[in-house]
Design a protein around this motif. Sequence first.
Motif, PDB file in Angstrom:
ATOM      1  N   GLU A 184       0.834  -1.205   0.000  1.00  0.00           N
ATOM      2  CA  GLU A 184       0.000   0.000   0.000  1.00  0.00           C
ATOM      3  C   GLU A 184       0.867   1.253   0.000  1.00  0.00           C
ATOM      4  N   ALA A 185       1.910   1.239   0.831  1.00  0.00           N
ATOM      5  CA  ALA A 185       2.808   2.393   0.887  1.00  0.00           C
ATOM      6  C   ALA A 185       3.529   2.586  -0.445  1.00  0.00           C
ATOM      7  N   GLN A 186       4.034   1.511  -1.019  1.00  0.00           N
ATOM      8  CA  GLN A 186       4.741   1.589  -2.294  1.00  0.00           C
ATOM      9  C   GLN A 186       3.838   2.143  -3.394  1.00  0.00           C
ATOM     10  N   ALA A 187       2.565   1.749  -3.393  1.00  0.00           N
ATOM     11  CA  ALA A 187       1.639   2.219  -4.422  1.00  0.00           C
ATOM     12  C   ALA A 187       1.516   3.742  -4.404  1.00  0.00           C
ATOM     13  N   VAL A 188       1.420   4.317  -3.201  1.00  0.00           N
ATOM     14  CA  VAL A 188       1.301   5.777  -3.106  1.00  0.00           C
ATOM     15  C   VAL A 188       2.638   6.438  -3.449  1.00  0.00           C
ATOM     16  N   HIS A 189       3.736   5.846  -3.016  1.00  0.00           N
ATOM     17  CA  HIS A 189       5.052   6.389  -3.363  1.00  0.00           C
ATOM     18  C   HIS A 189       5.257   6.393  -4.873  1.00  0.00           C
ATOM     19  N   THR A 190       4.743   5.395  -5.578  1.00  0.00           N
ATOM     20  CA  THR A 190       4.834   5.345  -7.036  1.00  0.00           C
ATOM     21  C   THR A 190       4.107   6.528  -7.662  1.00  0.00           C
ATOM     22  N   VAL A 191       2.927   6.832  -7.118  1.00  0.00           N
ATOM     23  CA  VAL A 191       2.146   7.973  -7.606  1.00  0.00           C
ATOM     24  C   VAL A 191       2.923   9.283  -7.399  1.00  0.00           C
ATOM     25  N   LEU A 192       3.478   9.442  -6.211  1.00  0.00           N
ATOM     26  CA  LEU A 192       4.225  10.669  -5.909  1.00  0.00           C
ATOM     27  C   LEU A 192       5.479  10.777  -6.764  1.00  0.00           C
ATOM     28  N   ARG A 193       6.150   9.655  -6.981  1.00  0.00           N
ATOM     29  CA  ARG A 193       7.361   9.648  -7.821  1.00  0.00           C
ATOM     30  C   ARG A 193       7.026  10.106  -9.237  1.00  0.00           C
ATOM     31  N   ALA A 194       5.926   9.602  -9.776  1.00  0.00           N
ATOM     32  CA  ALA A 194       5.527   9.989 -11.129  1.00  0.00           C
ATOM     33  C   ALA A 194       5.184  11.478 -11.194  1.00  0.00           C
ATOM     34  N   GLN A 195       4.532  11.986 -10.159  1.00  0.00           N
ATOM     35  CA  GLN A 195       4.169  13.405 -10.123  1.00  0.00           C
ATOM     36  C   GLN A 195       5.420  14.276 -10.090  1.00  0.00           C
ATOM     37  N   LEU A 196       6.406  13.873  -9.306  1.00  0.00           N
ATOM     38  CA  LEU A 196       7.670  14.621  -9.247  1.00  0.00           C
ATOM     39  C   LEU A 196       8.418  14.541 -10.575  1.00  0.00           C
ATOM     40  N   LYS A 197       8.376  13.369 -11.184  1.00  0.00           N
ATOM     41  CA  LYS A 197       9.067  13.189 -12.461  1.00  0.00           C
ATOM     42  C   LYS A 197       8.491  14.104 -13.530  1.00  0.00           C
ATOM     43  N   ALA A 198       7.177  14.303 -13.479  1.00  0.00           N
ATOM     44  CA  ALA A 198       6.525  15.195 -14.436  1.00  0.00           C
ATOM     45  C   ALA A 198       6.864  16.657 -14.167  1.00  0.00           C
ATOM     46  N   ALA A 199       7.271  16.951 -12.927  1.00  0.00           N
ATOM     47  CA  ALA A 199       7.521  18.339 -12.530  1.00  0.00           C
ATOM     48  C   ALA A 199       8.961  18.780 -12.735  1.00  0.00           C
ATOM     49  N   THR A 200       9.916  17.840 -12.665  1.00  0.00           N
ATOM     50  CA  THR A 200      11.328  18.207 -12.760  1.00  0.00           C
ATOM     51  C   THR A 200      12.154  17.059 -13.322  1.00  0.00           C
ATOM     52  N   ASP A 201      13.154  17.416 -14.123  1.00  0.00           N
ATOM     53  CA  ASP A 201      14.039  16.370 -14.639  1.00  0.00           C
ATOM     54  C   ASP A 201      15.066  15.955 -13.592  1.00  0.00           C
ATOM     55  N   GLN A 202      15.012  16.593 -12.424  1.00  0.00           N
ATOM     56  CA  GLN A 202      15.884  16.236 -11.303  1.00  0.00           C
ATOM     57  C   GLN A 202      15.130  15.429 -10.235  1.00  0.00           C
ATOM     58  N   SER A 203      14.033  14.813 -10.615  1.00  0.00           N
ATOM     59  CA  SER A 203      13.185  14.127  -9.639  1.00  0.00           C
ATOM     60  C   SER A 203      13.899  12.985  -8.927  1.00  0.00           C
TER      61      SER A 203
END
Length: 251
Positions: A184-203
């Motif tokens: 469950e924790a990993q699933a939400v972290h995956t969502v946040l990681r993708a959001q950061l990746k879309a926001a910066t190339d330094q994610s």
Amino acid sequence: MKKLIAGNWKMNGSLAANEALLGALAQGLAVKPACEVAVCVPAPYLAQVQALKSAKPALSAIDLGAQDVSAQASGAYTGEVSAAMLKELGCRYAIVGHSERRQYHGESDALVADKARAALASGITPIVCVGETLAEREAGHTEEVVKRQLAAVIHANGHCISEIVVAYEPVWAIGTGKTASPEEAQAVHTVLRAQLKAATDQSARVKILYGGSMNAANAATLLAQPDIDGGLIGGASLKAADFLTIIAAAQ
């Protein structure tokens, strides 16, 4: 990327208890850990902990953090503590948007974003907390809630968003003894990681911590997940043996 284990003492501690806790941590950290470590302490004790860090070489491995920071730089804001003050006291981190601040002090997403911006402007790394309540999770709104909370911070700090730390703390798992499963924790972290990746190339530089009742017993399985880069530790950070066990699990 090195993992980060950050203790959040919340409104706990005393001069004597803090010294005893840090003394025990110093003994346990005689060999410098392979992960990064921080303690976020109540504002009245920041100077004491800074002094203890200077007096005990082993504590140089522990960075100092605050539990909150004002969005304002200075002025007529009685009771507030500015980022510049925290910086002068040696703080590297400041928690912003903890669920208890959002719940008990009515902090909005916009205010949390402004606090993150104030911290960054003074060279302090904000630990930006996001997380859903039990009702929001049961209604299927987890992803919507955490993305909205993080989006506010990204919008206000876009050019330097790679300098923050994110902490996912499901509100229903804070201080309740309940913990999100590693999946469950990993699933939400995956969502946040993708959001950061879309926001910066330094994610890839952004650590995403798990902050829902991580303890000595469950730390290893949570920290083994690919997108969990550490933990924001509550009660277990007040017990030296437990905190040291979690630090060991992060290595």
